[in-house]
Design a protein around this motif. Structure first.
Motif, PDB file in Angstrom:
ATOM      1  N   PRO A  94       0.812  -1.220   0.000  1.00  9.59           N
ATOM      2  CA  PRO A  94       0.000   0.000   0.000  1.00  9.59           C
ATOM      3  C   PRO A  94       0.846   1.271   0.000  1.00  9.59           C
ATOM      4  O   PRO A  94       1.907   1.334   0.628  1.00  9.59           O
ATOM      5  CB  PRO A  94      -0.810  -0.115   1.293  1.00  9.59           C
ATOM      6  CG  PRO A  94      -0.018  -1.023   2.164  1.00  9.59           C
ATOM      7  CD  PRO A  94       0.690  -1.972   1.258  1.00  9.59           C
ATOM      8  N   TYR A  95       0.368   2.243  -0.708  1.00 11.70           N
ATOM      9  CA  TYR A  95       1.024   3.555  -0.778  1.00 11.70           C
ATOM     10  C   TYR A  95       1.232   4.144   0.612  1.00 11.70           C
ATOM     11  O   TYR A  95       2.279   4.721   0.909  1.00 11.70           O
ATOM     12  CB  TYR A  95       0.162   4.483  -1.634  1.00 11.70           C
ATOM     13  CG  TYR A  95       0.613   5.918  -1.686  1.00 11.70           C
ATOM     14  CD1 TYR A  95       1.479   6.357  -2.678  1.00 11.70           C
ATOM     15  CD2 TYR A  95       0.151   6.855  -0.753  1.00 11.70           C
ATOM     16  CE1 TYR A  95       1.889   7.684  -2.734  1.00 11.70           C
ATOM     17  CE2 TYR A  95       0.554   8.175  -0.800  1.00 11.70           C
ATOM     18  CZ  TYR A  95       1.422   8.584  -1.793  1.00 11.70           C
ATOM     19  OH  TYR A  95       1.828   9.892  -1.843  1.00 11.70           O
ATOM     20  N   SER A  96       0.240   3.994   1.464  1.00  6.04           N
ATOM     21  CA  SER A  96       0.294   4.592   2.796  1.00  6.04           C
ATOM     22  C   SER A  96       1.416   4.019   3.652  1.00  6.04           C
ATOM     23  O   SER A  96       1.923   4.684   4.554  1.00  6.04           O
ATOM     24  CB  SER A  96      -1.044   4.389   3.513  1.00  6.04           C
ATOM     25  OG  SER A  96      -1.348   3.001   3.617  1.00  6.04           O
ATOM     26  N   GLN A  97       1.846   2.797   3.356  1.00  9.47           N
ATOM     27  CA  GLN A  97       2.881   2.143   4.161  1.00  9.47           C
ATOM     28  C   GLN A  97       4.259   2.214   3.518  1.00  9.47           C
ATOM     29  O   GLN A  97       5.266   2.398   4.209  1.00  9.47           O
ATOM     30  CB  GLN A  97       2.500   0.678   4.392  1.00  9.47           C
ATOM     31  CG  GLN A  97       3.490  -0.089   5.267  1.00  9.47           C
ATOM     32  CD  GLN A  97       3.045  -1.520   5.532  1.00  9.47           C
ATOM     33  OE1 GLN A  97       1.928  -1.904   5.177  1.00  9.47           O
ATOM     34  NE2 GLN A  97       3.914  -2.307   6.142  1.00  9.47           N
ATOM     35  N   PHE A  98       4.323   2.077   2.198  1.00  8.51           N
ATOM     36  CA  PHE A  98       5.618   1.957   1.524  1.00  8.51           C
ATOM     37  C   PHE A  98       5.975   3.149   0.640  1.00  8.51           C
ATOM     38  O   PHE A  98       7.047   3.170   0.041  1.00  8.51           O
ATOM     39  CB  PHE A  98       5.645   0.681   0.678  1.00  8.51           C
ATOM     40  CG  PHE A  98       5.530  -0.576   1.487  1.00  8.51           C
ATOM     41  CD1 PHE A  98       6.593  -1.028   2.246  1.00  8.51           C
ATOM     42  CD2 PHE A  98       4.344  -1.297   1.503  1.00  8.51           C
ATOM     43  CE1 PHE A  98       6.489  -2.187   3.003  1.00  8.51           C
ATOM     44  CE2 PHE A  98       4.226  -2.456   2.255  1.00  8.51           C
ATOM     45  CZ  PHE A  98       5.299  -2.904   3.011  1.00  8.51           C
ATOM     46  N   GLY A  99       5.088   4.125   0.534  1.00  8.50           N
ATOM     47  CA  GLY A  99       5.366   5.243  -0.349  1.00  8.50           C
ATOM     48  C   GLY A  99       4.910   4.957  -1.768  1.00  8.50           C
ATOM     49  O   GLY A  99       4.254   3.950  -2.035  1.00  8.50           O
ATOM     50  N   PRO A 100       5.283   5.815  -2.716  1.00 14.46           N
ATOM     51  CA  PRO A 100       4.699   5.720  -4.058  1.00 14.46           C
ATOM     52  C   PRO A 100       5.292   4.666  -4.977  1.00 14.46           C
ATOM     53  O   PRO A 100       4.622   4.221  -5.906  1.00 14.46           O
ATOM     54  CB  PRO A 100       4.949   7.120  -4.635  1.00 14.46           C
ATOM     55  CG  PRO A 100       6.181   7.597  -3.929  1.00 14.46           C
ATOM     56  CD  PRO A 100       6.096   7.034  -2.544  1.00 14.46           C
ATOM     57  N   LEU A 101       6.561   4.252  -4.744  1.00 17.56           N
ATOM     58  CA  LEU A 101       7.258   3.473  -5.767  1.00 17.56           C
ATOM     59  C   LEU A 101       8.034   2.297  -5.187  1.00 17.56           C
ATOM     60  O   LEU A 101       8.468   2.323  -4.029  1.00 17.56           O
ATOM     61  CB  LEU A 101       8.242   4.369  -6.530  1.00 17.56           C
ATOM     62  CG  LEU A 101       7.648   5.588  -7.243  1.00 17.56           C
ATOM     63  CD1 LEU A 101       8.755   6.525  -7.686  1.00 17.56           C
ATOM     64  CD2 LEU A 101       6.791   5.160  -8.430  1.00 17.56           C
ATOM     65  N   ILE A 102       8.226   1.277  -6.033  1.00 17.69           N
ATOM     66  CA  ILE A 102       9.107   0.143  -5.754  1.00 17.69           C
ATOM     67  C   ILE A 102      10.124   0.084  -6.891  1.00 17.69           C
ATOM     68  O   ILE A 102       9.760   0.216  -8.061  1.00 17.69           O
ATOM     69  CB  ILE A 102       8.319  -1.181  -5.697  1.00 17.69           C
ATOM     70  CG1 ILE A 102       7.232  -1.121  -4.619  1.00 17.69           C
ATOM     71  CG2 ILE A 102       9.257  -2.360  -5.449  1.00 17.69           C
ATOM     72  CD1 ILE A 102       6.252  -2.280  -4.693  1.00 17.69           C
ATOM     73  N   TYR A 103      11.396  -0.118  -6.545  1.00 19.24           N
ATOM     74  CA  TYR A 103      12.459  -0.166  -7.552  1.00 19.24           C
ATOM     75  C   TYR A 103      13.192  -1.502  -7.521  1.00 19.24           C
ATOM     76  O   TYR A 103      13.465  -2.051  -6.455  1.00 19.24           O
ATOM     77  CB  TYR A 103      13.503   0.916  -7.290  1.00 19.24           C
ATOM     78  CG  TYR A 103      13.158   2.296  -7.780  1.00 19.24           C
ATOM     79  CD1 TYR A 103      13.501   2.707  -9.065  1.00 19.24           C
ATOM     80  CD2 TYR A 103      12.516   3.208  -6.947  1.00 19.24           C
ATOM     81  CE1 TYR A 103      13.210   3.987  -9.511  1.00 19.24           C
ATOM     82  CE2 TYR A 103      12.221   4.493  -7.378  1.00 19.24           C
ATOM     83  CZ  TYR A 103      12.574   4.876  -8.663  1.00 19.24           C
ATOM     84  OH  TYR A 103      12.284   6.144  -9.096  1.00 19.24           O
ATOM     85  N   ILE A 104      13.543  -1.984  -8.709  1.00 14.43           N
ATOM     86  CA  ILE A 104      14.520  -3.058  -8.889  1.00 14.43           C
ATOM     87  C   ILE A 104      15.656  -2.449  -9.701  1.00 14.43           C
ATOM     88  O   ILE A 104      15.440  -1.999 -10.829  1.00 14.43           O
ATOM     89  CB  ILE A 104      13.933  -4.260  -9.668  1.00 14.43           C
ATOM     90  CG1 ILE A 104      12.637  -4.761  -9.029  1.00 14.43           C
ATOM     91  CG2 ILE A 104      14.973  -5.371  -9.794  1.00 14.43           C
ATOM     92  CD1 ILE A 104      12.818  -5.465  -7.720  1.00 14.43           C
TER      93      ILE A 104
END
Length: 263
Positions: A25-35
């Motif tokens: 969720p955005y509320s927990q992890f922020g807007p983005l995931i990166y590899i």
């Protein structure tokens, strides 16, 4: 913001399992995931001052283009003086083209060329596509291209329609035609994925977003710059698994998301 650096398949599997787009969720992890392949920052401004200068200059170029279009009476045709993404009249096209060329030069001058191939993907397609592209980048065919990272939005992003995610395959120089073509070839021929376009992060910072209507002028390249429509269709429906056949359908033209999807 979750970021994976490295080359181990087992470590990558663990990261993907923990940070699946539809379960992050955005509320927990922020807007983005990166590899990411590595920790390099090629194609990004080296200082906050350089970043600020590029954005100020870019905004000036956009405002000048907007003023020119309004003086030429664009609002008389669109019904909305703010709608300067419209490009239906030939006499306005040189304004868009000149603006794009000037923005490209600013990006190059300020080392703000990072960006890449993107798409807007439904919630029920994104996890599989994200996993396949991530493995391709770290241990597969994308590893041998100029692709540097995979970026995907988390669930509930406030700037996206409900149930939609953006995913990008990023490169140090999204204005490099040959590098962009090579990455696209892998995406199309190996993964059966046809992205929407190739966009620099600099354009995103200027609010020429992934849902900007004038793709021709808010992207550096489109798949049709390198492949025919038939080639793209054949690759998409020949190579792609059933789970991602429709993953590249933009939300504006695609089916509505399932109201029961997780938020």
């Amino acid at each position: 913001m979750p970021i994976f650096y490295g080359s181990g398949a087992l470590e990558l599997n663990g990261f993907i399992e923990e940070y699946t787009p539809t379960k992050a969720p955005y509320s927990q992890f922020g807007p983005l995931i990166y590899i990411k392949k590595d920790r390099s920052r090629l194609g990004l401004p080296t200082s906050a001052r350089q970043n600020s200068r590029a954005l100020i200059e870019g905004q000036r170029i956009l405002e000048e283009a907007k003023s020119k279009l309004l003086r030429d009476g664009m609002h008389e045709h669109t019904g909305d003086p703010k709608d300067y993404s419209y490009n239906g009249t030939s006499r306005w096209k040189p304004v868009f083209a000149k603006c794009k060329d000037e923005l490209q030069q600013v990006a190059i001058d300020h080392n703000f060329t990072y960006g890449g191939w993107f798409d807007i993907v439904r919630w029920d397609k994104i996890d599989d596509l994200y996993s396949r592209l991530a493995h391709s980048l770290i241990n597969g065919p994308l590893k041998n291209t100029r692709a540097h990272s995979i970026r995907v939005t988390t669930t509930g992003h406030p700037r996206l329609p409900r149930g939609m995610h953006t995913i990008c395959v990023l490169m140090p120089d999204s204005f490099d035609r040959e590098a962009s073509k090579r990455v696209l070839e892998v995406l199309v021929k190996y993964h059966g994925w046809v992205p929407e376009g190739c966009k620099p992060d600099f354009f995103l910072e200027l609010n020429l977003t992934h849902i900007h209507q004038a793709r021709e002028y808010s992207c550096t390249f489109a798949p049709n710059n390198f492949f025919t429509t038939r080639e793209l269709h054949d690759a998409k429906f020949t190579l792609a698994p059933r789970s991602v056949l429709r993953s590249s359908t933009p939300f504006s033209r695609g089916p509505k998301p399932n109201p029961r999807q997780p938020t």
